[in-house]
Design a protein around this motif. Structure first.
Motif, short mmCIF file in Angstrom:
data_model
loop_
_atom_site.label_atom_id
_atom_site.label_comp_id
_atom_site.label_asym_id
_atom_site.label_seq_id
_atom_site.Cartn_x
_atom_site.Cartn_y
_atom_site.Cartn_z
N MET A 1 3.86 -63.18 12.59
CA MET A 1 2.87 -64.22 12.74
C MET A 1 2.77 -64.99 11.42
O MET A 1 2.83 -64.41 10.34
N ILE A 2 2.60 -66.28 11.54
CA ILE A 2 2.40 -67.12 10.36
C ILE A 2 1.10 -67.89 10.55
O ILE A 2 0.82 -68.40 11.63
N ARG A 3 0.32 -67.94 9.48
CA ARG A 3 -0.96 -68.65 9.50
C ARG A 3 -1.22 -69.24 8.13
O ARG A 3 -0.53 -68.90 7.16
N GLU A 4 -2.24 -70.10 8.06
CA GLU A 4 -2.65 -70.59 6.74
C GLU A 4 -3.27 -69.44 5.96
O GLU A 4 -3.97 -68.59 6.52
N ALA A 5 -3.02 -69.44 4.68
CA ALA A 5 -3.57 -68.39 3.81
C ALA A 5 -5.07 -68.59 3.65
O ALA A 5 -5.59 -69.69 3.77
N ASN A 6 -5.74 -67.50 3.36
CA ASN A 6 -7.14 -67.56 2.95
C ASN A 6 -7.28 -66.78 1.65
O ASN A 6 -6.36 -66.08 1.23
N VAL A 7 -8.42 -66.90 1.03
CA VAL A 7 -8.61 -66.32 -0.30
C VAL A 7 -8.41 -64.80 -0.29
O VAL A 7 -7.98 -64.23 -1.29
N ASN A 8 -8.67 -64.15 0.83
CA ASN A 8 -8.50 -62.69 0.90
C ASN A 8 -7.04 -62.24 0.86
O ASN A 8 -6.78 -61.05 0.70
N ASP A 9 -6.12 -63.17 0.97
CA ASP A 9 -4.70 -62.84 0.90
C ASP A 9 -4.19 -62.69 -0.53
O ASP A 9 -3.03 -62.35 -0.75
N TYR A 10 -5.06 -62.93 -1.49
CA TYR A 10 -4.61 -63.00 -2.89
C TYR A 10 -3.95 -61.72 -3.39
O TYR A 10 -3.01 -61.78 -4.18
N ILE A 11 -4.40 -60.56 -2.95
CA ILE A 11 -3.84 -59.31 -3.47
C ILE A 11 -2.37 -59.17 -3.06
O ILE A 11 -1.51 -58.88 -3.90
N ASP A 12 -2.08 -59.41 -1.77
CA ASP A 12 -0.69 -59.31 -1.31
C ASP A 12 0.18 -60.39 -1.93
O ASP A 12 1.33 -60.14 -2.31
N ILE A 13 -0.35 -61.62 -2.04
CA ILE A 13 0.43 -62.70 -2.65
C ILE A 13 0.71 -62.38 -4.11
O ILE A 13 1.82 -62.56 -4.61
N HIS A 14 -0.29 -61.84 -4.80
CA HIS A 14 -0.10 -61.44 -6.20
C HIS A 14 1.01 -60.40 -6.32
O HIS A 14 1.88 -60.49 -7.21
N LYS A 15 1.02 -59.41 -5.43
CA LYS A 15 2.06 -58.37 -5.47
C LYS A 15 3.45 -58.98 -5.28
O LYS A 15 4.40 -58.62 -5.98
N ILE A 16 3.56 -59.92 -4.34
CA ILE A 16 4.85 -60.56 -4.11
C ILE A 16 5.27 -61.34 -5.35
O ILE A 16 6.43 -61.27 -5.77
N CYS A 17 4.34 -62.06 -5.95
CA CYS A 17 4.66 -62.83 -7.17
C CYS A 17 5.15 -61.92 -8.29
O CYS A 17 6.11 -62.25 -8.98
N CYS A 18 4.50 -60.80 -8.45
CA CYS A 18 4.85 -59.88 -9.55
C CYS A 18 6.08 -59.04 -9.21
O CYS A 18 7.04 -59.01 -9.99
N GLN A 19 6.05 -58.36 -8.07
CA GLN A 19 7.10 -57.40 -7.75
C GLN A 19 8.39 -58.04 -7.26
O GLN A 19 9.47 -57.54 -7.55
N ASP A 20 8.27 -59.12 -6.53
CA ASP A 20 9.46 -59.71 -5.92
C ASP A 20 9.99 -60.92 -6.66
O ASP A 20 11.18 -61.19 -6.62
#
Length: 139
Positions: A1-20
């Protein structure tokens, strides 16, 4: 599923930015940026699996003096564990639909020279290497 991001997605997005992606970024900064997106010209879309963000794309409209309006892909990443299953392509399709809704005909992205796996993905969705650039930072 794809949707617009919301502020609560920040933890997972942060992990992707750092780890990946290998960026040394701050989770609070990611949260703040999501909270303060300029909805008149920016979108962040996320790919979700089992309630978890496994990929994202950040796009913005911009204008130059020498081209018609464009959309710039500021970030596109899929967590390593979820790659090679079409998620990056799906995220780009959502952006391309948004681009059309905005009445813009072109989008562009920049990718580091060392990210050769990402280059393959971009070519598979029709992107072509227009030129090589030098990216400069001034502190």
């Amino acid at each position: 599923m794809i949707r617009e991001a919301n502020v609560n997605d920040y933890i997972d997005i942060h992990k992707i930015c750092c780890q990946d992606l290998g960026y040394d970024c701050n989770a609070d900064l990611v949260k703040e940026r999501l909270k303060n997106l300029d909805a008149s010209r920016e979108r962040v879309f996320v790919a979700i699996i089992d309630g978890k963000v496994v990929g994202y794309v950040h796009a913005e409209q911009y204008n130059t003096l020498y081209f018609e309006s464009l959309v710039n892909i500021l970030g596109l990443a899929v967590s390593k564990a979820y790659r090679r299953k079409g998620r990056g392509k799906a995220l780009m399709r959502v952006v391309e639909n948004w681009v059309k809704v905005c009445g813009i005909h072109d989008d562009r992205l920049n990718c580091g020279q060392a990210r050769t796996e990402a280059h393959k993905v971009y070519r598979s969705i029709g992107c072509d290497n227009e030129n090589e650039q030098l990216r400069c930072f001034k502190n």
